[in-house]
Design a protein around this motif. Structure first.
Motif, PDB file in Angstrom:
ATOM      1  N   SER A   2     -16.075   7.202   3.228  1.00  0.00           N
ATOM      2  CA  SER A   2     -14.709   7.745   3.264  1.00  0.00           C
ATOM      3  C   SER A   2     -14.698   9.116   3.935  1.00  0.00           C
ATOM      4  CB  SER A   2     -14.165   7.868   1.845  1.00  0.00           C
ATOM      5  OG  SER A   2     -12.942   8.557   1.869  1.00  0.00           O
ATOM      6  N   PHE A   4     -12.607  11.381   3.193  1.00  0.00           N
ATOM      7  CA  PHE A   4     -11.912  12.319   2.316  1.00  0.00           C
ATOM      8  C   PHE A   4     -12.885  13.045   1.392  1.00  0.00           C
ATOM      9  CE2 PHE A   4      -8.844   8.888   3.277  1.00  0.00           C
ATOM     10  CZ  PHE A   4      -7.945   9.663   4.016  1.00  0.00           C
ATOM     11  N   ARG A  30      -9.107   5.094  -6.912  1.00  0.00           N
ATOM     12  CA  ARG A  30      -9.483   5.986  -5.800  1.00  0.00           C
ATOM     13  C   ARG A  30      -8.900   7.397  -5.998  1.00  0.00           C
ATOM     14  NH1 ARG A  30     -13.012   7.881  -3.233  1.00  0.00           N
ATOM     15  NH2 ARG A  30     -12.749   8.471  -1.062  1.00  0.00           N
ATOM     16  N   ARG A 220      -9.598  -1.343  -1.650  1.00  0.00           N
ATOM     17  CA  ARG A 220     -10.077  -0.030  -1.196  1.00  0.00           C
ATOM     18  C   ARG A 220      -9.460   0.345   0.168  1.00  0.00           C
ATOM     19  NH1 ARG A 220     -13.937   4.111  -2.821  1.00  0.00           N
ATOM     20  NH2 ARG A 220     -14.467   5.182  -0.902  1.00  0.00           N
ATOM     21  N   ASP A 221      -9.299  -0.655   1.062  1.00  0.00           N
ATOM     22  CA  ASP A 221      -8.635  -0.369   2.348  1.00  0.00           C
ATOM     23  C   ASP A 221      -7.247   0.229   2.108  1.00  0.00           C
ATOM     24  OD1 ASP A 221     -10.630  -1.393   4.129  1.00  0.00           O
ATOM     25  OD2 ASP A 221      -9.876  -3.445   3.845  1.00  0.00           O
ATOM     26  N   GLU A 224      -7.312   3.812   0.654  1.00  0.00           N
ATOM     27  CA  GLU A 224      -7.584   4.893   1.623  1.00  0.00           C
ATOM     28  C   GLU A 224      -6.312   5.242   2.410  1.00  0.00           C
ATOM     29  OE1 GLU A 224     -10.022   6.394   0.519  1.00  0.00           O
ATOM     30  OE2 GLU A 224     -11.770   6.115   1.797  1.00  0.00           O
ATOM     31  N   SER A 225      -5.451   4.246   2.671  1.00  0.00           N
ATOM     32  CA  SER A 225      -4.166   4.545   3.325  1.00  0.00           C
ATOM     33  C   SER A 225      -3.298   5.401   2.402  1.00  0.00           C
ATOM     34  CB  SER A 225      -3.413   3.255   3.672  1.00  0.00           C
ATOM     35  OG  SER A 225      -4.070   2.583   4.718  1.00  0.00           O
ATOM     36  N   VAL A 227      -4.404   7.437   0.094  1.00  0.00           N
ATOM     37  CA  VAL A 227      -5.002   8.785   0.066  1.00  0.00           C
ATOM     38  C   VAL A 227      -4.503   9.581   1.267  1.00  0.00           C
ATOM     39  CG1 VAL A 227      -7.157  10.092   0.271  1.00  0.00           C
ATOM     40  CG2 VAL A 227      -7.044   8.099  -1.244  1.00  0.00           C
TER      41      VAL A 227
END
Ligand code: HXC
Ligand code: NAP
Length: 263
Positions: A2, A4, A30, A220-221, A224-225, A227
């Motif tokens: 990641s 981030f 997340r 998880r994909d 992350e968007s 986030v």
């Protein structure tokens, strides 16, 4: 890997409606990994408690039905009083089943619209005076059904289309202090949604073939968007729907014959 940093959301408070399973639980996990104090709600109290234990970092798991404004509002007040003013609000509760319009009663259609669309209004409207402003980030979880008509999905198509417009209107009304966006996931593996929409291996394979990235997404994909949209990297992003779908909305990649026109 990641991009981030680990403490990105340290000191932040997040409320996730429908965060007790699937994609929304993945987002909750997340955000907590990145330091946020998270509250999730769903109808089932035990499931909410189990989700909170999985999320960790002092997460709260509450029972609340998004169709009832006062009940979901009171869950958000509890989140606010426990973890502080809300920096992040995610509206992801949804219901869906495959049925032709002629096999739906008025109540069947209304039930999905009530959970998805009215529920999103209730969550966003009910959160407004609990937000930490300026800088709060609101995200609705929508779907490709909002723009692509799909047979057996009249309820979800109508509800998700309404959500997309609600996102745009609230972005207009609540800027500059609050950003309001949507995420439109493609088919995401190991979710209730895809169990219902693609129940057999042939349908699953057909779905996969149509996607440019040639795979289903993961929770998880999508996380992350989320986030990204909640971070300062998206400080100038509001009123948009981010497709996190491997290119599903771009077109049908199963019909491409890439050998054509090549020497
Ligand atoms: C026709 C149906 C039906 C079906 C239910 N109904 N299933 N009609 N075909 N397969 C009708 C019922 O008969 C009833 O109408 C009305 O819908 C309400 O049903 P209830 O069971 O009383 O509702 P409720 O208990 O509130 O449950 C809501 C639900 C249920 C949506 C029906 O499936 C649910 O709880 N879903 C939550 C989980 C979920 O769906 N996850 C996937 C979301 S993902 P009558 O007239 O008999 O009273 C997703 C997919 C991807 O959304 C993206 C697409 C947008
Ligand atoms: P899921 O696991 O069924 O998650 C739905 C969540 O909403 C659960 O926490 C559920 O908990 C809660 N919920 C349902 N009705 C509710 C209500 N009336 N009030 C409060 N909470 C309620 O579904 P998913 O497949 O991960 O989908 C999550 C989101 O992504 C949905 O918005 C869906 O439309 C969207 N989406 C999914 C896909 C996919 O591939 N799965 C694709 C595009 C978009 P309870 O049952 O305990 O209430």
């Amino acid at each position: 890997m990641s991009p981030f940093r680990d403490n990105l959301f340290a000191g932040k408070s997040a409320f996730i409606a429908g965060g007790t399973s699937g994609i929304n639980l993945g987002i909750a996990i997340r955000l907590a990994e990145l330091g946020a104090k998270v509250t999730v709600c769903g109808r089932d109290e035990d499931k909410a408690r189990r989700a909170a234990a999985t999320i960790g970092n002092g997460a709260l798991g509450l029972s609340a039905d998004v169709r009832d404004y006062e009940i979901v509002r009171s869950a958000m007040v509890q989140a606010h009083d426990t973890h502080g003013a809300l920096d992040i609000v995610i509206s992801g509760a949804a219901g869906n089943f495959l049925a032709p319009a002629l096999a739906m009663s008025a109540n069947a259609f209304a039930t999905v619209v009530d959970i998805d669309l009215n529920g999103t209004f209730n969550v966003f409207r009910g959160s407004h005076d609990l937000l930490n402003t300026p800088g709060a980030s609101l995200i609705a979880i929508t779907a490709g059904q909002a723009v692509n008509a799909m047979a057996l999905q009249s309820h979800a198509c109508a509800a998700k289309a309404g959500i997309n417009q609600l996102v745009r209107v609230l972005a207009l009304e609540w800027g500059p202090d609050v950003r309001v966006n949507g995420i439109s996931p493609g088919p995401i593996a190991d979710t209730e949604g895809m169990k219902r929409l693609a129940p057999d291996p042939a349908t699953r394979a057909a779905h996969e073939a149509r996607i440019a990235m040639k795979r289903w997404g993961t929770a998880r994909d999508v996380a992350e968007s989320a986030v990204f949209l909640c971070s300062d990297a998206a400080a100038y992003v509001t009123g948009t729907i981010l497709d996190c779908d491997g290119g599903s909305q771009v077109g049908d990649a199963s019909r491409l014959d890439m050998s054509r026109g090549l020497a």
